[in-house]
Design an enzyme around this catalytic site. Sequence first.
Site, short mmCIF file in Angstrom:
data_model
loop_
_atom_site.label_atom_id
_atom_site.label_comp_id
_atom_site.label_asym_id
_atom_site.label_seq_id
_atom_site.Cartn_x
_atom_site.Cartn_y
_atom_site.Cartn_z
N ASP A 1 42.42 13.26 -59.51
CA ASP A 1 42.47 14.17 -58.36
C ASP A 1 41.40 15.23 -58.55
O ASP A 1 41.32 15.88 -59.60
CB ASP A 1 43.87 14.81 -58.26
CG ASP A 1 44.03 15.64 -56.99
OD1 ASP A 1 44.86 15.23 -56.13
OD2 ASP A 1 43.33 16.67 -56.85
N GLU B 1 41.47 13.29 -51.68
CA GLU B 1 40.55 13.44 -52.79
C GLU B 1 41.21 12.92 -54.05
O GLU B 1 41.01 13.42 -55.14
CB GLU B 1 40.07 14.89 -52.94
CG GLU B 1 41.04 15.95 -52.43
CD GLU B 1 42.28 16.11 -53.28
OE1 GLU B 1 43.26 15.36 -53.00
OE2 GLU B 1 42.29 16.94 -54.21
P1 GH3 Z 1 44.00 20.90 -56.58
O1 GH3 Z 1 43.03 21.24 -57.64
O2 GH3 Z 1 45.33 21.42 -56.83
O3 GH3 Z 1 44.04 19.45 -56.35
O4 GH3 Z 1 43.47 21.63 -55.29
P2 GH3 Z 1 42.88 20.95 -54.01
O5 GH3 Z 1 42.28 21.90 -53.19
O6 GH3 Z 1 42.00 19.84 -54.47
O7 GH3 Z 1 44.13 20.27 -53.39
P3 GH3 Z 1 44.69 20.31 -51.93
O8 GH3 Z 1 45.74 19.24 -51.86
O9 GH3 Z 1 45.19 21.69 -51.69
O10 GH3 Z 1 43.54 20.09 -50.99
C1 GH3 Z 1 43.01 18.78 -50.73
C2 GH3 Z 1 42.03 18.90 -49.69
O11 GH3 Z 1 41.19 17.76 -49.52
C3 GH3 Z 1 42.65 19.12 -48.34
C4 GH3 Z 1 41.89 18.31 -47.37
O12 GH3 Z 1 41.37 19.03 -46.31
C5 GH3 Z 1 40.77 17.82 -48.20
N1 GH3 Z 1 40.44 16.50 -47.74
C6 GH3 Z 1 41.27 15.41 -47.70
N2 GH3 Z 1 40.61 14.36 -47.22
C7 GH3 Z 1 39.32 14.79 -46.96
C8 GH3 Z 1 38.16 14.10 -46.49
O13 GH3 Z 1 38.15 12.93 -46.15
N3 GH3 Z 1 37.02 14.86 -46.35
C9 GH3 Z 1 36.98 16.16 -46.69
N4 GH3 Z 1 35.81 16.80 -46.55
N5 GH3 Z 1 38.04 16.77 -47.12
C10 GH3 Z 1 39.20 16.11 -47.27
MG MG Z 2 42.71 18.16 -55.47
MG MG Z 3 45.16 16.18 -54.01
#
Ligand code: GH3
Ligand code: MG
Ligand code: MG
Length: 589
Positions: free
Chosen positions: A466, A509
């Site tokens: 992650d 992610e």
């Molecule tokens: P942590 O270190 O705890 O994992 O923090 P984090 O910010 O990585 O985790 P969080 O789950 O809070 O945020 C994940 C983010 O990834 C939220 C979402 O907007 C972003 N995301 C998910 N899919 C995509 C994608 O396809 N493209 C982009 N640019 N962002 C994405």
């Molecule tokens: Mg993350």
């Molecule tokens: Mg995550």
Amino acid sequence: MTALPLQSLHSTDAQRTRSDERLNSIVRLARLHFDVAMAAIVLLDGAENRLAAWEGLTPDRARQAVSLCDASMEKTVPDLQADPYSRAHPLVNGASPLRFHAACPLLMKDGTAPGAICLFDGAQRTLDARQLSFLRELARLAAIAFESDIAIDHVTEEEATAREREQRMVLAIEGSGTGIWDRNIRTDEIYYSAGWKTMFGYTDAEVGNRIEESYRRIHPDDLAYVQATMQAHFDHKTPSYEVEHRIRCKNGSYKWVCSRGKVVSCDDNGKALRMLGTTTDISAMRAISEQLQQTVDLVTNLTNEVPGLVFQYRRHPDGSTFFPYASAGVHDIYEIAPDELGDNAAILDRIIHPDDLASYHASLETSASHLTPWHFEYRVQLPKQGLRWRRGDARPQRCEDGGTIWHGFITDVTDRKRIEAELQNFATTDFLTQLPNRRHFMAQIEAELARIQRHNGKSAAVLMCDLDHFKAINDKWGHATGDHTLKHFAAILRKQLRKTDFAGRVGGEEFAVVLHGADATEGIAFARRLQQQIAAVPLFQGTDRIPLTVSIGIAIMQPTDTSVDTSLSQGDLALYRAKNAGRNRIECG
Ligand code: GH3
Ligand code: MG
Ligand code: MG
């Protein structure tokens, strides 16, 4: 071929010489020699005597005298009036009576005597030994004449039987729609049987016997060929003459015939003298075969126009295979000519892709043994088109010899296969990172667990990854930079994988990795390398370096696991610990 004596049917019978003349000469000779009133040859005809030849008496008296004869034995009666059997006979006791009688039987080779030579005279007399022996010689001469008669009769009978047999044969041949001809090569004459003339609508008189005339009845387009074929036979180049050509009928139309013949006599130099032959009407047969040809042409044209290859494929009980029919489509489908395929279907073994060959044969085997329709898709490797996909569809039938015959077609399915592959790709691959999507990854990890269980083999390492603080990247540089970062990470991850490993994007992610055959130590080593690579290949947005790190939780998938959930949730737990412990860390579950 038996010579058919057609000419003898036309010629008159040979004049046969019968014994009558010779018997007349013998009785004339007897009368002159013995100087008697009558000499006669009398034949035993049942109980009666019959005059075969006589000389001397009037016909009436001669016929009466016959009854005085005892034709069965040699005898001399010096005085008939003194003979108790004869004296009451009207010729013995009437006017100008007969007094003397002698008879000598005609002894045949088989010991029988059909009659006798007899002498009668009005005066009493006797015959001395020399005269008796002369009479016996005359009797012998008469017997020889009779014997030759019998022989001639026999030959005549045989001739008649042979002629009858020949006529029957001629009738039989003609009855079967075949005419007969008999050609005299030396005189350029040709005789035709009645059936021959009828076949073309001519009456007997309308067909002459000159060869030039017969040539005029042959279709002009066929004449040269007919003559050349016949000449070849005359020149002993062929054992017989046989040619199909057209002959003009009386009504002006042409009939197709099969003309066959053979030279039956030659001169001392081998020059052909006489030829016999038959002419068979094959118009109906040709009409049928033309119709058949038209049907074949139609089917061939149709099948040649159908895209792909239409075929008939046959497998003999001994396993040998060939294509009795292949449409022109074979050029496109296999890049070979139809006859190349026809002789030996094994040529396909070099065209079908090696990876598909065994299953190609197995599919046909199944179709043959259960008589189920054959449907099979396979790849071919072609000189011009390269790698292409083919689909075969055919229905099998059992042959009388126990073999199998299929009728069907092969089509080019390359484009469909490509679209299918693209669709498959769409369905299984994450568009952004080009890694397997979650669904596909799940299918793969299920398969991996099954493999481990099946082979009771080594475990596999499951890594849950992650990206750290990813939301912040999005927030600071925008979503596009976030996407770019995801791609960057995916590219580094993919480079680390061996052929037997696989990874998937299982969340926004979040990525999961399965390392085939790896234990915890190997899993940790892989995770470290991954983190090092991320650190080693920095990602910039303008002049800003994007801070990218990944937290990794590792679990080991065991053959004893009942489901993939075990290792996945263990990996998630380890990942959770890694996050909690400060991120950019590796934890083992
Ligand atoms: P942590 O270190 O705890 O994992 O923090 P984090 O910010 O990585 O985790 P969080 O789950 O809070 O945020 C994940 C983010 O990834 C939220 C979402 O907007 C972003 N995301 C998910 N899919 C995509 C994608 O396809 N493209 C982009 N640019 N962002 C994405
Ligand atoms: Mg993350
Ligand atoms: Mg995550």
